[in-house]
Design an enzyme around this catalytic site. Structure first.
Site, PDB file in Angstrom:
ATOM      1  N   ARG A  21      58.550  22.046  33.095  1.00 25.06           N
ATOM      2  CA  ARG A  21      58.598  20.719  32.457  1.00 25.06           C
ATOM      3  C   ARG A  21      58.766  20.852  30.951  1.00 25.06           C
ATOM      4  O   ARG A  21      59.576  20.141  30.332  1.00 25.06           O
ATOM      5  CB  ARG A  21      57.314  19.960  32.789  1.00 25.06           C
ATOM      6  CG  ARG A  21      57.111  18.642  32.049  1.00 25.06           C
ATOM      7  CD  ARG A  21      55.774  18.041  32.476  1.00 25.06           C
ATOM      8  NE  ARG A  21      55.467  16.810  31.763  1.00 25.06           N
ATOM      9  CZ  ARG A  21      54.844  16.738  30.600  1.00 25.06           C
ATOM     10  NH1 ARG A  21      54.476  17.865  29.979  1.00 25.06           N
ATOM     11  NH2 ARG A  21      54.593  15.571  30.030  1.00 25.06           N
ATOM     12  N   ARG A  72      61.103  36.839  46.182  1.00 29.13           N
ATOM     13  CA  ARG A  72      61.265  38.213  45.708  1.00 29.13           C
ATOM     14  C   ARG A  72      62.659  38.674  46.137  1.00 29.13           C
ATOM     15  O   ARG A  72      63.064  38.486  47.279  1.00 29.13           O
ATOM     16  CB  ARG A  72      60.174  39.110  46.290  1.00 29.13           C
ATOM     17  CG  ARG A  72      58.771  38.636  45.908  1.00 29.13           C
ATOM     18  CD  ARG A  72      57.708  39.640  46.309  1.00 29.13           C
ATOM     19  NE  ARG A  72      56.370  39.091  46.140  1.00 29.13           N
ATOM     20  CZ  ARG A  72      55.713  39.017  44.999  1.00 29.13           C
ATOM     21  NH1 ARG A  72      56.284  39.460  43.893  1.00 29.13           N
ATOM     22  NH2 ARG A  72      54.499  38.505  44.935  1.00 29.13           N
ATOM     23  N   ASP A 103      55.641  40.948  36.397  1.00 29.11           N
ATOM     24  CA  ASP A 103      56.341  42.132  35.910  1.00 29.11           C
ATOM     25  C   ASP A 103      57.694  42.340  36.572  1.00 29.11           C
ATOM     26  O   ASP A 103      58.669  42.719  35.916  1.00 29.11           O
ATOM     27  CB  ASP A 103      55.464  43.377  36.064  1.00 29.11           C
ATOM     28  CG  ASP A 103      55.015  43.607  37.501  1.00 29.11           C
ATOM     29  OD1 ASP A 103      55.213  42.712  38.335  1.00 29.11           O
ATOM     30  OD2 ASP A 103      54.462  44.681  37.778  1.00 29.11           O
ATOM     31  N   ILE A 126      48.896  34.951  38.555  1.00 33.66           N
ATOM     32  CA  ILE A 126      47.446  34.776  38.527  1.00 33.66           C
ATOM     33  C   ILE A 126      46.730  36.080  38.199  1.00 33.66           C
ATOM     34  O   ILE A 126      45.568  36.060  37.792  1.00 33.66           O
ATOM     35  CB  ILE A 126      46.911  34.212  39.858  1.00 33.66           C
ATOM     36  CG1 ILE A 126      47.095  35.220  41.005  1.00 33.66           C
ATOM     37  CG2 ILE A 126      47.566  32.877  40.186  1.00 33.66           C
ATOM     38  CD1 ILE A 126      46.370  34.827  42.280  1.00 33.66           C
ATOM     39  N   ASP A 127      47.410  37.222  38.345  1.00 29.70           N
ATOM     40  CA  ASP A 127      46.742  38.516  38.165  1.00 29.70           C
ATOM     41  C   ASP A 127      46.409  38.846  36.715  1.00 29.70           C
ATOM     42  O   ASP A 127      45.610  39.741  36.453  1.00 29.70           O
ATOM     43  CB  ASP A 127      47.605  39.639  38.732  1.00 29.70           C
ATOM     44  CG  ASP A 127      47.634  39.634  40.253  1.00 29.70           C
ATOM     45  OD1 ASP A 127      46.840  38.886  40.859  1.00 29.70           O
ATOM     46  OD2 ASP A 127      48.452  40.366  40.834  1.00 29.70           O
ATOM     47  N   ARG A 154      27.505  31.688  47.884  1.00 28.20           N
ATOM     48  CA  ARG A 154      26.127  32.015  47.526  1.00 28.20           C
ATOM     49  C   ARG A 154      25.156  31.085  48.251  1.00 28.20           C
ATOM     50  O   ARG A 154      24.063  31.507  48.656  1.00 28.20           O
ATOM     51  CB  ARG A 154      25.913  31.924  46.022  1.00 28.20           C
ATOM     52  CG  ARG A 154      24.450  32.209  45.626  1.00 28.20           C
ATOM     53  CD  ARG A 154      24.198  32.152  44.140  1.00 28.20           C
ATOM     54  NE  ARG A 154      24.834  33.275  43.467  1.00 28.20           N
ATOM     55  CZ  ARG A 154      25.956  33.190  42.767  1.00 28.20           C
ATOM     56  NH1 ARG A 154      26.562  32.025  42.644  1.00 28.20           N
ATOM     57  NH2 ARG A 154      26.474  34.247  42.196  1.00 28.20           N
ATOM     58  N   GLY A 185      28.078  34.914  38.359  1.00 27.03           N
ATOM     59  CA  GLY A 185      26.830  35.665  38.418  1.00 27.03           C
ATOM     60  C   GLY A 185      26.779  36.631  39.582  1.00 27.03           C
ATOM     61  O   GLY A 185      25.721  36.835  40.181  1.00 27.03           O
ATOM     62  N   ASN A 215      17.342  36.707  47.623  1.00 30.56           N
ATOM     63  CA  ASN A 215      17.657  36.337  49.008  1.00 30.56           C
ATOM     64  C   ASN A 215      19.162  36.308  49.264  1.00 30.56           C
ATOM     65  O   ASN A 215      19.632  35.702  50.225  1.00 30.56           O
ATOM     66  CB  ASN A 215      17.039  34.975  49.354  1.00 30.56           C
ATOM     67  CG  ASN A 215      17.545  33.866  48.445  1.00 30.56           C
ATOM     68  OD1 ASN A 215      18.289  34.120  47.491  1.00 30.56           O
ATOM     69  ND2 ASN A 215      17.135  32.630  48.732  1.00 30.56           N
ATOM     70  N   ILE A 252      44.613  31.426  48.673  1.00 25.33           N
ATOM     71  CA  ILE A 252      44.049  30.173  48.159  1.00 25.33           C
ATOM     72  C   ILE A 252      43.976  30.207  46.634  1.00 25.33           C
ATOM     73  O   ILE A 252      44.036  29.166  45.968  1.00 25.33           O
ATOM     74  CB  ILE A 252      42.649  29.905  48.764  1.00 25.33           C
ATOM     75  CG1 ILE A 252      42.203  28.466  48.470  1.00 25.33           C
ATOM     76  CG2 ILE A 252      41.623  30.900  48.234  1.00 25.33           C
ATOM     77  CD1 ILE A 252      40.923  28.075  49.169  1.00 25.33           C
TER      78      ILE A 252
END
Length: 337
Positions: A21, A72, A103, A126-127, A154, A185, A215, A252
């Protein structure tokens, strides 16, 4: 330069549409025409090239993925493919190309430049494994998606007193695992840049449950180390007796509406790429360093990578000088929830 084209290549990343855009709107404001190329270099060779205007990029800034599609195309590494692509560009009167990708995409842009056809790269992966920039488009969104998922894991981990191995993308770079692990965390973070001792990992799990009164235990694992299932098997073979589960966040992390940060840096870099082409400058990659726009030779950006390494003290030494330093060891344990 009066007519340019834009393409996306390789793995998709949230924010690519925002970059497209910006390229279109900036070029139009500079009196230039813009063409879109579907399916990256494959579409270039096939002549899947069409005009883009403000209408075509309207309402795209909030959409994930890439509306130009991506693919690709290893054939572009061959001279025949490169010349076929350039022939199609010239056929459409295109004088320069903006390439958005990782790359592999940069290598294609580098080949175009070597043949005298100006190309400018925008880091979209994203890497976060491209040199010459602090952040790549899509990284922030991927980290936030991972953190949201880990927070939810968690909850269930705590309810059942379980250990969770959370596998995230990062074939060659552990940036997503590192940042998402710190932000959520996580109790342990396993990345390609650091060797790990499986027995120490097991000892840490045992200590958390038996001595620290916890826990749950969350381990964030970059896929470049090994698969989550393989890592879990190693844990069991090393003596882990906790109730263990494995979750692979997988693709995702590539989806979803981009964060505000990804939209902003994509817009900055897209507009700057147009400015470079207008000045006749090719063979460059756009980046962000200390919240300012920078550019570097696309050859170095494609070849050097943006991987960090870890010292024995746990300090991150960044091979890419445009990336921040963190005290990995201190954050990893002291901030674990």
């Amino acid at each position: 330069m009066k007519r340019i084209a834009v393409l996306t290549s390789g793995g998709d990343a949230p924010g690519m549409n925002a970059a497209i855009r910006a390229v279109v709107r900036k070029a139009i404001s500079e009196g230039m025409e813009v063409y879109g190329i579907n399916r990256g270099y494959a579409g270039m060779v096939d002549g899947d090239i069409f005009p883009l205007g403000s209408k075509e990029v309207g309402d795209k800034i909030s959409r994930g993925g890439t509306f130009l599609y991506s693919a690709r195309y290893p054939e572009f590494a061959q001279l025949e493919g490169q010349l076929a692509g350039i022939e199609q560009l010239k056929k459409h009167g295109i004088e320069g190309v903006v390439v958005i990708g990782g790359d592999g995409s940069y290598h294609g842009a580098m080949r175009l430049t070597e043949h005298g056809f100006p190309a400018v790269g925008i880091p979209g992966t994203i890497d976060n494994d491209i040199a010459g920039t602090d952040y790549t488009i899509g990284f922030d969104t991927a980290v936030n998606t991972a953190v949201e998922a880990i927070d939810k894991l968690r909850d269930t981990s705590s309810s059942h007193g379980r250990t969770f191995v959370v596998e995230v993308m990062g074939r060659n770079a552990g940036d997503i695992a590192l940042w998402a692990g710190i932000a959520s965390g996580a109790d342990q973070i396993i990345v390609p840049e650091e060797e790990f001792d499986i027995h120490k990992v097991v000892s840490t799990i045992k200590d958390d449950f038996e001595n620290r009164g916890k826990n749950h235990h969350i381990i964030v694992l970059a896929e470049g180390v090994m698969s989550g299932e393989a890592f879990a098997q190693q844990l069991k073979e090393a003596g882990d007796e906790s109730d263990l589960r494995v979750t692979n966040l997988g693709h995702i992390l590539r989806g979803g509406s981009p964060t505000a940060r990804d939209r902003v840096i994509a817009s900055w870099m897209g507009a700057h790429a147009v400015e470079l082409l207008k000045e006749g400058k090719g063979g460059l990659a756009v980046g962000i360093h200390n919240e300012e726009l920078v550019e570097s030779p696309i050859l170095g950006s494609a070849e050097d990578g943006a991987l960090f390494s870890l010292t024995d003290e746990g300090n991150i030494v960044v091979n890419n000088p445009h990336k921040a330093r963190l005290d990995y060891a201190a954050l990893n344990r002291s901030l674990a929830q």
